[in-house]
Write a protein that holds these residues in place. Structure first.
Motif, PDB file in Angstrom:
ATOM      1  N   GLY A 207       0.787  -1.224   0.000  1.00 31.73           N
ATOM      2  CA  GLY A 207       0.000   0.000   0.000  1.00 31.73           C
ATOM      3  C   GLY A 207       0.819   1.275   0.000  1.00 31.73           C
ATOM      4  O   GLY A 207       0.300   2.362  -0.272  1.00 31.73           O
ATOM      5  N   LYS A 208       2.117   1.165   0.267  1.00 31.84           N
ATOM      6  CA  LYS A 208       2.994   2.342   0.318  1.00 31.84           C
ATOM      7  C   LYS A 208       3.860   2.496  -0.933  1.00 31.84           C
ATOM      8  O   LYS A 208       4.652   3.441  -1.021  1.00 31.84           O
ATOM      9  N   TYR A 209       3.725   1.584  -1.877  1.00 34.06           N
ATOM     10  CA  TYR A 209       4.629   1.594  -3.029  1.00 34.06           C
ATOM     11  C   TYR A 209       4.534   2.859  -3.870  1.00 34.06           C
ATOM     12  O   TYR A 209       5.555   3.386  -4.327  1.00 34.06           O
ATOM     13  N   LEU A 210       3.358   3.371  -4.108  1.00 31.30           N
ATOM     14  CA  LEU A 210       3.233   4.537  -4.984  1.00 31.30           C
ATOM     15  C   LEU A 210       3.981   5.743  -4.439  1.00 31.30           C
ATOM     16  O   LEU A 210       4.521   6.550  -5.194  1.00 31.30           O
ATOM     17  N   LYS A 211       4.039   5.876  -3.118  1.00 36.21           N
ATOM     18  CA  LYS A 211       4.741   7.014  -2.526  1.00 36.21           C
ATOM     19  C   LYS A 211       6.198   6.706  -2.203  1.00 36.21           C
ATOM     20  O   LYS A 211       7.070   7.554  -2.336  1.00 36.21           O
ATOM     21  N   VAL A 212       6.475   5.477  -1.773  1.00 33.06           N
ATOM     22  CA  VAL A 212       7.807   5.136  -1.277  1.00 33.06           C
ATOM     23  C   VAL A 212       8.704   4.581  -2.375  1.00 33.06           C
ATOM     24  O   VAL A 212       9.887   4.915  -2.465  1.00 33.06           O
ATOM     25  N   ARG A 213       8.162   3.727  -3.219  1.00 34.84           N
ATOM     26  CA  ARG A 213       8.956   3.015  -4.225  1.00 34.84           C
ATOM     27  C   ARG A 213       8.202   3.044  -5.562  1.00 34.84           C
ATOM     28  O   ARG A 213       7.836   2.001  -6.111  1.00 34.84           O
ATOM     29  N   PRO A 214       7.964   4.228  -6.111  1.00 38.05           N
ATOM     30  CA  PRO A 214       7.056   4.361  -7.266  1.00 38.05           C
ATOM     31  C   PRO A 214       7.531   3.671  -8.538  1.00 38.05           C
ATOM     32  O   PRO A 214       6.714   3.337  -9.391  1.00 38.05           O
ATOM     33  N   GLY A 215       8.836   3.464  -8.692  1.00 43.21           N
ATOM     34  CA  GLY A 215       9.330   2.836  -9.915  1.00 43.21           C
ATOM     35  C   GLY A 215       9.272   1.328  -9.899  1.00 43.21           C
ATOM     36  O   GLY A 215       9.605   0.682 -10.902  1.00 43.21           O
ATOM     37  N   ALA A 216       8.855   0.739  -8.783  1.00 42.22           N
ATOM     38  CA  ALA A 216       8.848  -0.715  -8.626  1.00 42.22           C
ATOM     39  C   ALA A 216       7.425  -1.249  -8.535  1.00 42.22           C
ATOM     40  O   ALA A 216       6.462  -0.491  -8.419  1.00 42.22           O
ATOM     41  N   ARG A 217       7.310  -2.563  -8.583  1.00 45.68           N
ATOM     42  CA  ARG A 217       6.022  -3.234  -8.464  1.00 45.68           C
ATOM     43  C   ARG A 217       6.135  -4.338  -7.412  1.00 45.68           C
ATOM     44  O   ARG A 217       6.984  -5.226  -7.542  1.00 45.68           O
ATOM     45  N   TYR A 218       5.301  -4.284  -6.396  1.00 43.76           N
ATOM     46  CA  TYR A 218       5.394  -5.205  -5.261  1.00 43.76           C
ATOM     47  C   TYR A 218       5.374  -6.661  -5.698  1.00 43.76           C
ATOM     48  O   TYR A 218       6.247  -7.458  -5.315  1.00 43.76           O
ATOM     49  N   PHE A 219       4.402  -7.035  -6.509  1.00 42.60           N
ATOM     50  CA  PHE A 219       4.264  -8.452  -6.858  1.00 42.60           C
ATOM     51  C   PHE A 219       5.338  -8.916  -7.842  1.00 42.60           C
ATOM     52  O   PHE A 219       5.667 -10.091  -7.898  1.00 42.60           O
ATOM     53  N   HIS A 220       5.909  -7.988  -8.594  1.00 42.54           N
ATOM     54  CA  HIS A 220       7.066  -8.355  -9.424  1.00 42.54           C
ATOM     55  C   HIS A 220       8.249  -8.719  -8.535  1.00 42.54           C
ATOM     56  O   HIS A 220       8.936  -9.723  -8.775  1.00 42.54           O
ATOM     57  N   SER A 221       8.496  -7.903  -7.503  1.00 45.99           N
ATOM     58  CA  SER A 221       9.598  -8.182  -6.586  1.00 45.99           C
ATOM     59  C   SER A 221       9.382  -9.510  -5.857  1.00 45.99           C
ATOM     60  O   SER A 221      10.316 -10.295  -5.663  1.00 45.99           O
ATOM     61  N   LEU A 222       8.150  -9.757  -5.462  1.00 50.21           N
ATOM     62  CA  LEU A 222       7.827 -11.008  -4.778  1.00 50.21           C
ATOM     63  C   LEU A 222       8.050 -12.202  -5.709  1.00 50.21           C
ATOM     64  O   LEU A 222       8.636 -13.224  -5.319  1.00 50.21           O
ATOM     65  N   ARG A 223       7.638 -12.049  -6.942  1.00 49.53           N
ATOM     66  CA  ARG A 223       7.805 -13.123  -7.922  1.00 49.53           C
ATOM     67  C   ARG A 223       9.285 -13.368  -8.230  1.00 49.53           C
ATOM     68  O   ARG A 223       9.712 -14.512  -8.425  1.00 49.53           O
ATOM     69  N   LEU A 224      10.085 -12.299  -8.259  1.00 44.14           N
ATOM     70  CA  LEU A 224      11.516 -12.442  -8.496  1.00 44.14           C
ATOM     71  C   LEU A 224      12.144 -13.345  -7.431  1.00 44.14           C
ATOM     72  O   LEU A 224      12.927 -14.243  -7.733  1.00 44.14           O
ATOM     73  N   LEU A 225      11.794 -13.110  -6.172  1.00 42.59           N
ATOM     74  CA  LEU A 225      12.330 -13.930  -5.083  1.00 42.59           C
ATOM     75  C   LEU A 225      11.872 -15.385  -5.207  1.00 42.59           C
ATOM     76  O   LEU A 225      12.649 -16.324  -4.982  1.00 42.59           O
TER      77      LEU A 225
END
Length: 341
Positions: A207-225
């Motif tokens: 829920g904080k990605y748009l403000k904190v980490r706008p260039g990334a995608r949460y589920f992409h990072s999760l899938r990478l791991l």
């Protein structure tokens, strides 16, 4: 009385996020040009448990000398890590490859943003030489985001890993990578080089990605791991988050479940500290008791290793933690064998 390094309010490096240098003169080059028009956030008074001793011991100076001699970049310096004094005292350093300039502008990060320089093809050798000179048993390699490169710097990561293996065969290698977003095949190149630990930080709750980490995608990072484990189950996986950015407790617990669903072995949780007034504000300081509670819950959810303290950072105590991580997996395998008779 111990001296305190206050990286929240005073960064000793020139132009670390403020429009004026420490001398009060205008900076020659803005470290974060994209943040200059943002409103200034108030700086909360840090509690006693956040304070650390200033660096300056002889061993710290020796580590600094080797890093400078090889013209290397460390995330310890670039990100303004509060643990630099302790880590460099122990000859622990996290090398940041592919330059000191990131192609993204995350709201929490103190690494410089801009157009990066071309890759230094000698960097793998330089890093490997420094690892050998420092006599490191365990090394952490991270990087800036390099969205300008076709593979996001994956082959460069692999070259650094291979160079360290050649120069210092007994050193275990931990990497902390970007997300290689929209770089097909990049992850596979890095995994094929067989680091001992593959770390990629989620950084915060979705829920904080748009403000904190706008260039990334949460589920992409999760899938990478998750994909790392699918390619090579022998590699330890690791991820970390910051707290104090306004997240809710239940969001952190859900994130833990997400990481376990991706079979991540090791989770780190640390307090967010704002590098400047232009960065994302610290919403609150999480207490040591809350960090301990997160640790207890994370272990109950099945992580092999958890580091959850106010001053925890991704590579803090990485060498000691790797030994504990390996021992935990060995113990888990042993229990499994015994249960089968």
């Amino acid at each position: 009385m111990a001296l305190v390094l206050d990286l929240l309010n005073r960064d000793p490096r020139p132009n670390a996020g403020n429009p004026k240098s420490a001398s009060g003169q205008p900076a020659a080059e803005l470290r974060h040009p994209e943040k200059q028009k943002r409103p200034e956030n108030p700086i909360l008074r840090k509690p006693d448990w956040i304070r650390v001793k200033a660096p300056g011991s002889p061993k710290w100076a020796e580590t600094q000398k080797i890093v400078k001699a090889e013209k290397l970049v460390t995330v310890c310096e670039e990100a303004g890590c509060p643990n630099i004094g302790e880590c460099w005292e122990k000859k622990h350093a996290t090398f940041m490859i592919m330059g000191d300039t990131c192609t993204r502008a995350c709201a929490f990060c103190n690494v410089k943003t801009g157009v990066p320089q071309p890759l230094d093809l000698e960097e793998p050798r330089k890093v490997a030489d420094a690892v050998a000179k420092l006599g490191l048993e365990h090394v952490v390699i991270t990087s800036v985001d390099r969205d300008d490169l076709k593979d996001g710097g994956a082959e460069h990561f692999a070259n650094v890993i291979r160079a360290i293996r050649k120069a210092s065969p007994g050193t275990t290698i931990e990497i902390l990578t970007p997300d290689f977003l929209r770089k097909p095949g990049a992850l596979e190149v890095v995994v094929a080089a067989k680091p001992d630990v593959f770390n990629h930080n989620l950084e915060t709750v979705p829920g904080k990605y748009l403000k904190v980490r706008p260039g990334a995608r949460y589920f992409h990072s999760l899938r990478l791991l998750q994909r790392v484990k699918e390619i090579d189950p022998t590699i330890f996986t690791k991820s970390g988050i910051m707290v104090g950015l306004g997240e809710e407790r239940n969001e952190v617990l859900q994130l833990m479940d997400d990481l376990r669903s991706a079979e991540v072995d090791f989770m780190t949780i640390g307090q967010y500290l704002a590098p400047s007034r232009k960065h994302h504000a610290v919403i609150r300081f999480v207490t040591p008791d809350e960090f301990k509670s997160f640790e207890t819950i994370a272990y109950a959810k099945g992580f092999l290793m958890v580091s959850s303290t106010p001053l925890t950072r991704s590579s803090h105590h990485a060498g000691e933690d790797f030994a504990r991580l390996r021992a935990a997996r060995d113990a888990q395998i042993g229990i499994g064998h015994n249960s089968r008779g």
